[in-house]
Motif scaffolding. Structure first.
Motif, PDB file in Angstrom:
ATOM      1  N   ASP A  83     -21.899 -21.993  21.906  1.00 31.32           N
ATOM      2  CA  ASP A  83     -22.654 -22.596  23.218  1.00 31.32           C
ATOM      3  C   ASP A  83     -22.893 -23.942  23.045  1.00 31.32           C
ATOM      4  OD1 ASP A  83     -23.036 -19.749  23.918  1.00 31.32           O
ATOM      5  OD2 ASP A  83     -25.043 -19.634  23.181  1.00 31.32           O
ATOM      6  N   LEU A  84     -23.241 -24.635  21.926  1.00 27.96           N
ATOM      7  CA  LEU A  84     -23.362 -26.126  21.955  1.00 27.96           C
ATOM      8  C   LEU A  84     -22.191 -26.882  21.892  1.00 27.96           C
ATOM      9  CD1 LEU A  84     -25.957 -25.717  18.985  1.00 27.96           C
ATOM     10  CD2 LEU A  84     -26.283 -26.594  21.254  1.00 27.96           C
ATOM     11  N   ALA A  85     -21.094 -26.071  21.625  1.00 25.13           N
ATOM     12  CA  ALA A  85     -19.739 -26.871  21.658  1.00 25.13           C
ATOM     13  C   ALA A  85     -19.310 -27.076  23.027  1.00 25.13           C
ATOM     14  CB  ALA A  85     -18.551 -26.231  20.975  1.00 25.13           C
ATOM     15  N   ALA A  86     -19.686 -26.071  23.969  1.00 19.45           N
ATOM     16  CA  ALA A  86     -19.341 -26.196  25.397  1.00 19.45           C
ATOM     17  C   ALA A  86     -20.277 -27.281  25.972  1.00 19.45           C
ATOM     18  CB  ALA A  86     -19.562 -24.742  26.102  1.00 19.45           C
ATOM     19  N   ILE A  87     -21.505 -27.098  25.453  1.00 16.76           N
ATOM     20  CA  ILE A  87     -22.672 -27.990  26.203  1.00 16.76           C
ATOM     21  C   ILE A  87     -22.244 -29.454  25.904  1.00 16.76           C
ATOM     22  CG2 ILE A  87     -25.041 -28.591  26.155  1.00 16.76           C
ATOM     23  CD1 ILE A  87     -25.784 -25.765  25.736  1.00 16.76           C
ATOM     24  N   ALA A  88     -21.523 -29.713  24.749  1.00 16.05           N
ATOM     25  CA  ALA A  88     -20.983 -30.966  24.467  1.00 16.05           C
ATOM     26  C   ALA A  88     -19.994 -31.727  25.426  1.00 16.05           C
ATOM     27  CB  ALA A  88     -20.637 -31.110  23.000  1.00 16.05           C
ATOM     28  N   GLU A  89     -19.607 -30.651  26.107  1.00 12.55           N
ATOM     29  CA  GLU A  89     -18.580 -31.380  27.234  1.00 12.55           C
ATOM     30  C   GLU A  89     -19.354 -31.388  28.466  1.00 12.55           C
ATOM     31  OE1 GLU A  89     -14.679 -29.451  27.070  1.00 12.55           O
ATOM     32  OE2 GLU A  89     -15.147 -28.506  25.224  1.00 12.55           O
TER      33      GLU A  89
END
Length: 280
Positions: A83-89
């Motif tokens: 989830d956090l990796a996606a939010i980073a984008e």
């Protein structure tokens, strides 16, 4: 980490926070039009086999980051890391951490975080969680809490005392969350009212949240938004009283009497809170 987190500390721009499944991008804009804040949900509202689709939708269909929160999966899980990796984008900067249990796991998100207190461990550790350096707010949830206790219902049933109201353990956690938030200078968000058609019950619950100093209430359906807004909005009479009390305070030092009421620091704080909710 802390410098970046608090460069622009977020707070809710209004009291009605509406959940929206993150795998339903067709609903994003509609939710944003209806509510003060949209909570794009990557956890309970999304089936496990749809979460990757939800993350892709989160990236491809971005809303205003000032009016959007992303609920991530429990911080200790691989799902949360994805989830956090996606939010980073994206440009989103605020996460709602599902089933927050410790301060350390919430801090590991390295984002401005609203800790969702909805497990027995989270309820026991709420004061430590509230003190985590990146926590900006607290919210609580009744149903996961009771499930974690091995229980069956957070509210009294029709044949029980106080039908429709929270059982004592839920009330305790609701109060604990509000106290921990206040003690740490955080905003607090009240739990959702699952009975969508019960607008009278929702209004009563929100009025109680306002009386306790909650700053917002989460909801699961757009039809609940206006009831929440109306309950947080002070009446004309309340605003007039608060304005007059604060004006009178300019002419007095210390305790004074106003319309038969003793006015001291706590009463002035209540008047300031009314004016803040009125937008003046």
């Amino acid at each position: 980490m802390a410098g970046n987190i608090y460069e622009s500390r977020w707070s809710p721009p209004g009291p009605a926070l509406l959940f929206c499944p993150a795998d339903r991008p067709d609903r994003y804009e509609k939710a944003a039009q209806r509510a003060d804040v949209v909570i794009l949900d990557l956890e309970d509202a999304v089936a496990p086999d749809k979460r990757e689709d939800a993350r892709e939708a989160l990236i491809a269909h971005q809303l205003d980051p000032d009016r959007t929160i992303v609920r991530i999966n429990p911080a200790s899980t691989g799902e949360a890391r994805r989830d956090l990796a996606a939010i980073a984008e994206t440009t989103y900067r605020v996460v709602l951490v599902a089933k927050a249990q410790t301060a350390e796991e919430v801090a590991r998100t390295e984002m401005q975080a609203i800790a969702l207190i909805e497990s027995p461990a989270g309820a026991v550790n709420v004061n430590e969680i509230a003190a985590a350096p990146n926590v900006i707010g607290l919210m609580w949830g009744a149903e996961d809490l009771v499930a974690g206790l091995g229980g069956t219902s957070s509210r009294f049933g029709p044949q029980e005392s106080e039908p429709g109201t929270y059982r004592d353990v839920a009330r305790h956690v609701r109060a604990s969350v509000r106290l921990a938030a206040a003690a740490n200078g955080l905003f607090a968000v009240d739990a959702v009212h699952l009975d969508i058609a019960d607008l009278d019950g929702l209004r009563a619950e929100v009025l109680d949240a306002v009386a306790l100093g909650y700053q917002a209430t989460a909801c699961i359906h757009p039809s609940q938004v206006e009831t929440i807004r109306a309950a947080y909005r002070p009446s004309d009479e309340q605003v007039a009283w608060a304005r007059d009390v604060l004006a009178a305070a300019q002419e007095h030092s210390g305790v004074f009497s106003f319309d038969g009421l003793m006015v001291d620091g706590p009463v002035l704080s209540q008047a300031h809170a009314i004016m803040t909710r009125s937008g003046e």
